[in-house]
Scaffold this active site. Sequence first.
Site, PDB file in Angstrom:
ATOM      1  CB  SER A   1      48.515  -4.388   1.119  1.00  0.00           C
ATOM      2  OG  SER A   1      48.712  -5.524  -0.284  1.00  0.00           O
TER       3      SER A   1
ATOM      4  CE  LYS B   1      45.797  -4.048  -2.105  1.00  0.00           C
ATOM      5  NZ  LYS B   1      46.591  -4.779  -2.756  1.00  0.00           N
TER       6      LYS B   1
END
Length: 205
Positions: free
Chosen positions: A117, A156
Amino acid sequence: MIGDKIKAQRLAMGLTQEELAARMGYKSKSTINKIELNINDIPLSKVEEFAKVLHVSTAYLMDWLPPNIITPAARPVPVLGTICAGDGTVAEENFAGNFFIDNTVQADYALRVNGDSMVEAEIYNGDMAFLRKDFEFRAGWIYAVVHGVDREASLKKVFRQDDKLILQPCNSDYSPIIADVQDCYIVGELVGVYHSYSGTIVCKQ
């Protein structure tokens, strides 16, 4: 002994004996196994190659360093498990050895990356993420965040909007994770990444 150090660093990097053998140009894992068991002697030229592949110093592998001296290439950082860079999984919290890095990377610990991701931030599956515990929060920087009822852990970009944290992936195939601030805990700021495919460390942010 040198075989013990090679094994410890291989495990810290998440490499199998087969993978290390391939990087070293050996035909099978049996050679690595014998080296790690200290059965086979290693010429200095091969020790230097092992040091490069494992990202440690030759002096460290050869025990040339007195215990009170730390060189830039031989500062140990504990590898404390795995963090998700995907849809989210519970982090593995277990000590997996030390990873030796240059003093220019101001990290307190490392986590192995699982998932894709964050590829647009050049953080890939199998990489090692280096994190700093003490930091000043900056919106849009990359952090390791534990969140949700299941205490999932993600790597993230992080933004705050009122009482929410937005965990933004760097891959258009993934959607942002939105979580309540009170249910989140930032466990570290990303300061560097070891790319397993190239054997190089890149400082971040």
